[in-house]
Motif scaffolding. Structure first.
Motif, PDB file in Angstrom:
ATOM      1  N   TYR A  37       0.928  -1.334  -0.083  1.00  0.00           N
ATOM      2  CA  TYR A  37      -0.201   0.120  -0.182  1.00  0.00           C
ATOM      3  C   TYR A  37       0.818   1.362  -0.033  1.00  0.00           C
ATOM      4  O   TYR A  37       0.421   2.175   0.148  1.00  0.00           O
ATOM      5  N   ARG A  38       2.212   1.073  -0.241  1.00  0.00           N
ATOM      6  CA  ARG A  38       3.076   2.296  -0.329  1.00  0.00           C
ATOM      7  C   ARG A  38       3.019   3.181   0.743  1.00  0.00           C
ATOM      8  O   ARG A  38       2.825   4.472   0.805  1.00  0.00           O
ATOM      9  N   THR A  39       3.291   2.601   1.970  1.00  0.00           N
ATOM     10  CA  THR A  39       3.272   3.421   3.099  1.00  0.00           C
ATOM     11  C   THR A  39       4.408   2.824   4.097  1.00  0.00           C
ATOM     12  O   THR A  39       5.378   2.067   3.584  1.00  0.00           O
ATOM     13  N   THR A  40       4.521   3.072   5.293  1.00  0.00           N
ATOM     14  CA  THR A  40       5.594   2.672   6.005  1.00  0.00           C
ATOM     15  C   THR A  40       4.956   1.857   7.368  1.00  0.00           C
ATOM     16  O   THR A  40       3.957   1.988   7.460  1.00  0.00           O
ATOM     17  N   VAL A  41       5.852   0.750   7.881  1.00  0.00           N
ATOM     18  CA  VAL A  41       5.304  -0.158   8.845  1.00  0.00           C
ATOM     19  C   VAL A  41       5.086   0.878  10.027  1.00  0.00           C
ATOM     20  O   VAL A  41       4.103   0.569  10.873  1.00  0.00           O
ATOM     21  N   GLU A  42       5.862   1.998  10.192  1.00  0.00           N
ATOM     22  CA  GLU A  42       5.771   3.044  11.329  1.00  0.00           C
ATOM     23  C   GLU A  42       4.560   3.484  11.304  1.00  0.00           C
ATOM     24  O   GLU A  42       3.725   3.642  12.285  1.00  0.00           O
ATOM     25  N   ASP A  43       3.945   3.965  10.173  1.00  0.00           N
ATOM     26  CA  ASP A  43       2.733   4.650  10.082  1.00  0.00           C
ATOM     27  C   ASP A  43       1.483   3.663  10.276  1.00  0.00           C
ATOM     28  O   ASP A  43       0.596   3.784  11.006  1.00  0.00           O
ATOM     29  N   ILE A  44       1.644   2.208   9.857  1.00  0.00           N
ATOM     30  CA  ILE A  44       0.576   1.253  10.369  1.00  0.00           C
ATOM     31  C   ILE A  44       0.685   1.158  11.706  1.00  0.00           C
ATOM     32  O   ILE A  44      -0.489   1.136  12.305  1.00  0.00           O
ATOM     33  N   LEU A  45       1.569   1.182  12.349  1.00  0.00           N
ATOM     34  CA  LEU A  45       1.857   0.946  13.985  1.00  0.00           C
ATOM     35  C   LEU A  45       1.062   2.108  14.723  1.00  0.00           C
ATOM     36  O   LEU A  45       0.300   1.956  15.623  1.00  0.00           O
ATOM     37  N   ALA A  46       1.434   3.306  14.048  1.00  0.00           N
ATOM     38  CA  ALA A  46       0.978   4.577  14.838  1.00  0.00           C
ATOM     39  C   ALA A  46      -0.656   4.656  14.435  1.00  0.00           C
ATOM     40  O   ALA A  46      -1.175   4.870  15.567  1.00  0.00           O
ATOM     41  N   ILE A  47      -1.011   4.530  13.495  1.00  0.00           N
ATOM     42  CA  ILE A  47      -2.572   4.731  13.095  1.00  0.00           C
ATOM     43  C   ILE A  47      -3.295   3.746  13.716  1.00  0.00           C
ATOM     44  O   ILE A  47      -4.379   3.957  13.995  1.00  0.00           O
ATOM     45  N   ASN A  48      -2.767   2.503  13.789  1.00  0.00           N
ATOM     46  CA  ASN A  48      -3.680   1.348  14.349  1.00  0.00           C
ATOM     47  C   ASN A  48      -3.294   1.058  16.092  1.00  0.00           C
ATOM     48  O   ASN A  48      -3.970   0.006  16.692  1.00  0.00           O
ATOM     49  N   GLU A  49      -2.463   1.920  16.479  1.00  0.00           N
ATOM     50  CA  GLU A  49      -2.035   1.814  18.088  1.00  0.00           C
ATOM     51  C   GLU A  49      -1.569   0.500  18.101  1.00  0.00           C
ATOM     52  O   GLU A  49      -1.979  -0.164  19.286  1.00  0.00           O
ATOM     53  N   ILE A  50      -0.602   0.006  17.298  1.00  0.00           N
ATOM     54  CA  ILE A  50      -0.160  -1.568  17.785  1.00  0.00           C
ATOM     55  C   ILE A  50       1.279  -1.311  18.285  1.00  0.00           C
ATOM     56  O   ILE A  50       2.056  -0.578  17.940  1.00  0.00           O
ATOM     57  N   GLU A  51       1.434  -1.855  19.305  1.00  0.00           N
ATOM     58  CA  GLU A  51       2.581  -1.540  20.132  1.00  0.00           C
ATOM     59  C   GLU A  51       3.937  -2.658  19.765  1.00  0.00           C
ATOM     60  O   GLU A  51       5.109  -2.454  19.702  1.00  0.00           O
ATOM     61  N   ASN A  52       3.413  -3.853  19.458  1.00  0.00           N
ATOM     62  CA  ASN A  52       4.417  -4.863  18.997  1.00  0.00           C
ATOM     63  C   ASN A  52       4.152  -5.416  17.549  1.00  0.00           C
ATOM     64  O   ASN A  52       2.998  -5.915  17.166  1.00  0.00           O
ATOM     65  N   PRO A  53       5.206  -4.875  16.653  1.00  0.00           N
ATOM     66  CA  PRO A  53       4.864  -5.339  15.281  1.00  0.00           C
ATOM     67  C   PRO A  53       4.556  -6.632  14.795  1.00  0.00           C
ATOM     68  O   PRO A  53       4.356  -6.942  13.830  1.00  0.00           O
ATOM     69  N   ASP A  54       5.292  -7.514  15.819  1.00  0.00           N
ATOM     70  CA  ASP A  54       5.103  -9.084  15.447  1.00  0.00           C
ATOM     71  C   ASP A  54       3.767  -9.594  15.850  1.00  0.00           C
ATOM     72  O   ASP A  54       3.745 -10.598  15.552  1.00  0.00           O
ATOM     73  N   LEU A  55       2.948  -8.746  16.455  1.00  0.00           N
ATOM     74  CA  LEU A  55       1.772  -9.204  17.064  1.00  0.00           C
ATOM     75  C   LEU A  55       0.393  -8.889  16.047  1.00  0.00           C
ATOM     76  O   LEU A  55      -0.319  -7.953  16.478  1.00  0.00           O
ATOM     77  N   ILE A  56       0.613  -9.378  14.794  1.00  0.00           N
ATOM     78  CA  ILE A  56      -0.704  -8.963  14.200  1.00  0.00           C
ATOM     79  C   ILE A  56      -1.187 -10.438  13.744  1.00  0.00           C
ATOM     80  O   ILE A  56      -0.431 -11.449  13.853  1.00  0.00           O
ATOM     81  N   TYR A  57      -2.472 -10.742  13.593  1.00  0.00           N
ATOM     82  CA  TYR A  57      -3.036 -11.954  13.236  1.00  0.00           C
ATOM     83  C   TYR A  57      -4.160 -12.030  12.168  1.00  0.00           C
ATOM     84  O   TYR A  57      -4.630 -11.071  11.938  1.00  0.00           O
ATOM     85  N   PRO A  58      -4.339 -13.176  11.727  1.00  0.00           N
ATOM     86  CA  PRO A  58      -5.072 -13.321  10.506  1.00  0.00           C
ATOM     87  C   PRO A  58      -6.434 -12.733  10.757  1.00  0.00           C
ATOM     88  O   PRO A  58      -7.015 -13.250  11.920  1.00  0.00           O
ATOM     89  N   GLY A  59      -7.307 -11.959  10.119  1.00  0.00           N
ATOM     90  CA  GLY A  59      -8.420 -11.511  10.404  1.00  0.00           C
ATOM     91  C   GLY A  59      -8.542 -10.195  10.940  1.00  0.00           C
ATOM     92  O   GLY A  59      -9.443  -9.659  11.230  1.00  0.00           O
ATOM     93  N   GLN A  60      -7.408  -9.621  11.692  1.00  0.00           N
ATOM     94  CA  GLN A  60      -7.350  -8.512  12.060  1.00  0.00           C
ATOM     95  C   GLN A  60      -7.473  -7.371  11.108  1.00  0.00           C
ATOM     96  O   GLN A  60      -7.044  -7.543  10.033  1.00  0.00           O
ATOM     97  N   LYS A  61      -8.187  -6.447  11.392  1.00  0.00           N
ATOM     98  CA  LYS A  61      -8.384  -5.223  10.437  1.00  0.00           C
ATOM     99  C   LYS A  61      -7.594  -3.982  10.837  1.00  0.00           C
ATOM    100  O   LYS A  61      -7.362  -3.603  11.972  1.00  0.00           O
ATOM    101  N   LEU A  62      -6.927  -3.539   9.564  1.00  0.00           N
ATOM    102  CA  LEU A  62      -5.857  -2.449   9.938  1.00  0.00           C
ATOM    103  C   LEU A  62      -6.457  -1.156   9.092  1.00  0.00           C
ATOM    104  O   LEU A  62      -6.733  -1.532   8.002  1.00  0.00           O
ATOM    105  N   LEU A  63      -6.255  -0.058   9.548  1.00  0.00           N
ATOM    106  CA  LEU A  63      -6.448   1.074   8.632  1.00  0.00           C
ATOM    107  C   LEU A  63      -5.138   1.522   8.141  1.00  0.00           C
ATOM    108  O   LEU A  63      -4.316   1.610   8.925  1.00  0.00           O
ATOM    109  N   ILE A  64      -5.329   1.663   6.724  1.00  0.00           N
ATOM    110  CA  ILE A  64      -3.878   1.930   5.929  1.00  0.00           C
ATOM    111  C   ILE A  64      -4.241   3.255   5.209  1.00  0.00           C
ATOM    112  O   ILE A  64      -5.235   3.391   4.595  1.00  0.00           O
TER     113      ILE A  64
END
Length: 165
Positions: A133-160
């Protein structure tokens, strides 16, 4: 026990050292009933290690596991020592890891909304999603308030939110 030298040979690690022994014994002399004899006994030990080459670096540790002494006669004794040798062998090697890089032709950006709700699929990583989606991991983490980038799971919805270049 003191290690004097450790070296590598073809398929082996060799070590030389000195075992210092102090022997306290009963003397025949009444004026000096106990006597002490101290000797340095040189030894060499070899450990076979397949794949070791001469010139490899070796870190060797020696451990005295057992020590036994027996008098054979008034003038002669026998000392037996069991020495364990542990070795770690290191070698600097140069290897070609990346053999070929083929640049992908960048496709013309397709018209896409500036913000997307993405559902995480099995095998996804934030890096793969950010690249798609031509963005950065840091932006996805910040927008979705994710603290640990290794803890995403199938079915989770992310705002990009796509970055505009």
């Amino acid at each position: 026990m003191r290690l004097s030298e450790a070296r590598t040979a073809t398929d082996a690690v060799e070590a030389d050292g000195v075992l210092t022994v102090s022997l306290l014994y009963h003397c025949e002399n009444d004026e000096t009933p106990l006597c002490m004899l101290e000797r340095g006994i040189p030894f060499g030990q070899m450990m076979e290690l397949r794949g070791v080459a001469e010139g490899d670096a070796a870190a060797v540790q020696l451990r005295l596991d057992d020590l036994d002494f027996q008098m054979l006669s008034e003038q002669e004794g026998e000392l037996r020592a069991a020495v364990t040798m542990e070795a770690v062998v290191l070698r600097d090697e140069t290897a070609e890891i990346v053999k070929d890089i083929t640049p992908e032709e960048e496709a013309a950006p397709s018209p896409m909304a500036g913000a997307v709700i993405y559902m995480v699929q099995p095998g996804d990583t934030l890096w793969k999603i950010a690249k798609r989606y031509r963005t950065t991991v840091e932006d996805i983490l910040a927008i979705n308030e994710i603290e640990n980038p290794d803890l995403i799971y199938p079915g989770q919805k992310l705002l990009i939110i796509k970055q505009i270049h």
